[in-house]
Design a protein around this motif. Structure first.
Motif, short mmCIF file in Angstrom:
data_model
loop_
_atom_site.label_atom_id
_atom_site.label_comp_id
_atom_site.label_asym_id
_atom_site.label_seq_id
_atom_site.Cartn_x
_atom_site.Cartn_y
_atom_site.Cartn_z
N GLY A 85 -2.61 8.41 -2.67
CA GLY A 85 -2.17 9.69 -2.14
C GLY A 85 -0.88 10.14 -2.79
O GLY A 85 -0.08 9.34 -3.26
N GLU A 86 -0.70 11.45 -2.81
CA GLU A 86 0.47 12.02 -3.47
C GLU A 86 1.73 11.88 -2.63
O GLU A 86 2.83 11.85 -3.15
N THR A 87 1.58 11.81 -1.30
CA THR A 87 2.74 11.74 -0.42
C THR A 87 2.70 10.46 0.40
O THR A 87 1.66 9.82 0.55
N GLN A 88 3.85 10.13 0.97
CA GLN A 88 3.92 8.95 1.83
C GLN A 88 3.06 9.14 3.07
O GLN A 88 2.48 8.17 3.58
N LEU A 89 2.95 10.38 3.56
CA LEU A 89 2.12 10.63 4.74
C LEU A 89 0.65 10.32 4.44
O LEU A 89 -0.05 9.74 5.28
N ASP A 90 0.19 10.69 3.24
CA ASP A 90 -1.19 10.35 2.85
C ASP A 90 -1.42 8.85 2.94
O ASP A 90 -2.42 8.38 3.50
N ARG A 91 -0.47 8.10 2.38
CA ARG A 91 -0.62 6.64 2.37
C ARG A 91 -0.44 6.05 3.77
O ARG A 91 -1.08 5.05 4.12
N LEU A 92 0.40 6.69 4.57
CA LEU A 92 0.63 6.20 5.92
C LEU A 92 -0.64 6.33 6.77
O LEU A 92 -0.97 5.45 7.57
N LEU A 93 -1.38 7.42 6.59
CA LEU A 93 -2.62 7.62 7.35
C LEU A 93 -3.67 6.59 6.95
O LEU A 93 -4.40 6.07 7.81
N ILE A 94 -3.75 6.28 5.66
CA ILE A 94 -4.69 5.26 5.21
C ILE A 94 -4.27 3.89 5.73
O ILE A 94 -5.10 3.09 6.18
N LEU A 95 -2.96 3.62 5.68
CA LEU A 95 -2.46 2.34 6.17
C LEU A 95 -2.74 2.16 7.66
O LEU A 95 -3.09 1.06 8.10
N GLN A 96 -2.62 3.24 8.43
CA GLN A 96 -2.92 3.16 9.86
C GLN A 96 -4.35 2.68 10.08
O GLN A 96 -4.62 1.83 10.92
N GLN A 97 -5.28 3.23 9.30
CA GLN A 97 -6.68 2.83 9.41
C GLN A 97 -6.88 1.38 8.97
O GLN A 97 -7.56 0.60 9.63
N CYS A 98 -6.26 1.01 7.88
CA CYS A 98 -6.44 -0.34 7.34
C CYS A 98 -5.91 -1.42 8.29
O CYS A 98 -6.50 -2.49 8.40
N LEU A 99 -4.80 -1.13 8.95
CA LEU A 99 -4.20 -2.12 9.84
C LEU A 99 -4.79 -2.08 11.24
O LEU A 99 -4.55 -2.98 12.05
N GLY A 100 -5.54 -1.03 11.55
CA GLY A 100 -6.17 -0.94 12.86
C GLY A 100 -5.22 -0.49 13.95
O GLY A 100 -5.42 -0.81 15.12
N LEU B 55 0.83 -1.20 0.00
CA LEU B 55 0.00 0.00 0.00
C LEU B 55 0.87 1.26 0.00
O LEU B 55 0.59 2.21 -0.74
N LEU B 56 1.91 1.27 0.82
CA LEU B 56 2.78 2.45 0.88
C LEU B 56 3.48 2.71 -0.44
O LEU B 56 3.88 3.83 -0.73
N ASN B 57 3.65 1.67 -1.25
CA ASN B 57 4.35 1.83 -2.53
C ASN B 57 3.40 2.08 -3.69
O ASN B 57 3.84 2.31 -4.81
N SER B 58 2.09 2.06 -3.43
CA SER B 58 1.10 2.26 -4.49
C SER B 58 0.69 3.73 -4.52
O SER B 58 -0.05 4.20 -3.64
N ASP B 59 1.18 4.47 -5.51
CA ASP B 59 0.99 5.92 -5.50
C ASP B 59 -0.42 6.38 -5.82
O ASP B 59 -0.70 7.58 -5.85
N ASP B 60 -1.35 5.45 -6.06
CA ASP B 60 -2.73 5.87 -6.28
C ASP B 60 -3.48 6.04 -4.96
O ASP B 60 -4.68 6.30 -4.95
N LYS C 264 0.79 -0.30 -9.28
CA LYS C 264 -0.33 -0.03 -8.37
C LYS C 264 -0.88 -1.36 -7.84
O LYS C 264 -0.80 -2.39 -8.51
N ARG C 265 -1.46 -1.31 -6.66
CA ARG C 265 -1.94 -2.54 -6.02
C ARG C 265 -2.92 -3.32 -6.88
O ARG C 265 -2.82 -4.53 -7.00
N HIS C 266 -3.87 -2.63 -7.47
CA HIS C 266 -4.89 -3.35 -8.25
C HIS C 266 -4.26 -4.05 -9.46
O HIS C 266 -4.69 -5.14 -9.86
#
Length: 415
Positions: free
Chosen positions: A352-367, A345-350, A398-400
């Motif tokens: 979010g534009e920044t790593q922080l964007d993806r990190l926030l989503i990952l936090q939610q996904c992993l609980g 997920l952190l490596n899939s640039d779709d 991208k992940r998909h």
């Protein structure tokens, strides 16, 4: 101790207690330190490696920072020369030329402990202080000893800090995610589509092994029928690409072990693969056992749900097969698969534009309740990230796209 670190121009340093007097009668009682940094051990012996490093470091940093770095390095040398059997009696700071990553980690464990080597009580050092020392050592090895600046010789090639910080708890520090090639290997050796679907779903959703049992077939069917385009986090809507769906996961790590729900993001490719399996004759036969009850999305050969123990058993079975066939070198665990989701997920640039964007989503996904827990995924070695790139173009996949490739390459011949 007051004279152990000298930062000045023309300061007189008392050396009457130096052991140098035992061998050199003419050794002076006073030394004049020219402009720069001189660091000494308890015997008033100059520590040349540390002094050289700090003379260079001082060019762009305050004297207060230099003092902190000097003390941090002195503490490590003192421990190694006094307590580590491989370095006891080492000359000055020569131990830094050969110290191994495991020896530095043992030092940190010693710092955390409230007992010394003889079992006597001592004061444990706080995690924040240990992290500060770790940062010092990282800079010393990465920016000086193992990669010297202009004008300095390379005198050590093996770098204990090559893969980042050493102070995070071992299970977090040594993040070793399952890669796409690892998951593909597991799917290739799986004999049944039910097994392939389960492994791909775990990789694409980040679920824990104990959460698999609660994934319902009806939830998969609903997700397959509709296209959810957002994931909720802290009462805000974060838009996600239409190639994915938002899925609710029933966890079990809340207070009192009550159910704790969260949202994760799964590719449509994976959801559709699971739904296709759920529409197969094999699954429908297994589902009969659940007449009148909500059926799990993943059922084993005995029509029972995959418990945490059953998931581990399956992953081990497939991992052992893949190793035997030479498809992978090391065993894969359910948690490595979850780590693989985080890395992907952190490596899939779709997302979010920044790593922080993806990190926030990952936090939610992993609980994860704290972003600090999620940030450990940013410490994954660069070489791992490269595994998620397209071999022809070098661009991150991208992940998909990865999930479609996984599905197409590992279609089962039987249910």
């Amino acid at each position: 101790m007051d004279n152990s670190v000298v930062i000045s121009a023309g300061k007189k340093l008392a050396t009457s207690n130096s052991l140098a007097h035992e061998e050199l009668d003419e050794y002076p009682n006073l030394l004049l330190v020219t402009n720069g940094v001189a660091v000494f051990n308890e015997k008033m012996e100059l520590l040349p490696l540390i002094s050289d490093f700090l003379n260079h470091y001082r060019q762009n940093h305050s004297d207060k920072s230099v003092q902190t770095y000097a003390n941090n390095l002195r503490y490590l040398v003192k421990y190694l020369t006094a307590h580590d059997e491989n370095h006891i009696g080492s000359n000055r700071d020569d131990c830094l030329l050969t110290v191994h990553i495991n020896e530095i980690q043992r030092y940190f464990n010693y710092c955390r402990s409230d007992k010394d080597k003889n079992g006597e009580s001592k004061q444990a050092i706080s995690g924040k202080t240990i992290a500060n020392r770790d940062a010092t050592y990282s800079r010393f090895f990465n920016e000086f000893l193992c990669d010297p600046p202009t004008g300095y010789k390379l005198i050590r090639t093996e770098n204990p800090y090559e893969h980042g910080s050493l102070t995070v708890v071992a299970k977090d520090t040594l993040i070793n995610p399952a890669l796409f090639s690892d998951i593909e290997a597991l799917l290739r050796v799986a004999n049944h589509e039910r097994e392939k679907c389960l492994i791909q779903f775990m990789y694409d959703s980040g679920v824990r092994r104990q959460e698999v049992e609660s994934i319902e077939q009806e939830s998969i069917a609903q997700l397959s029928r509709r296209a959810s385009k957002s994931i909720i986090e802290d009462d805000q809507t974060i838009k996600i690409p239409s190639d994915y769906v938002s899925m609710e996961i029933k966890g079990n790590k809340g207070r009192g072990r009550e159910a704790k729900y969260r949202k994760t993001v799964v590719s449509k490719e994976t959801i559709n693969r699971v739904q296709k399996y759920n529409s197969s004759l094999e699954y429908k036969r297994s589902k009969r056992k659940w007449a009148g009850r909500t059926a799990p999305a993943f059922l084993n050969a005995d029509s029972n749900p995959y418990t945490a123990k059953a998931v581990s058993k399956l992953v081990k079975k497939l991992s052992d097969r893949a190793i035997k066939l030479g498809l992978i070198k090391k065993a894969i665990s359910p948690h490595k698969i979850r780590h693989g989701f985080g890395a992907m997920l952190l490596n899939s640039d779709d997302f979010g534009e920044t790593q922080l964007d993806r990190l926030l989503i990952l936090q939610q996904c992993l609980g994860h309740s704290s972003l600090e827990t999620t940030q450990v995924y940013t410490k994954i070695p660069v070489g791992v990230w490269e595994k998620f790139a397209d071999r022809k173009t070098g661009k991150p996949l991208k992940r998909h796209a990865l999930m479609k490739k996984l599905k197409d390459r590992t279609k089962a011949k039987k249910g």
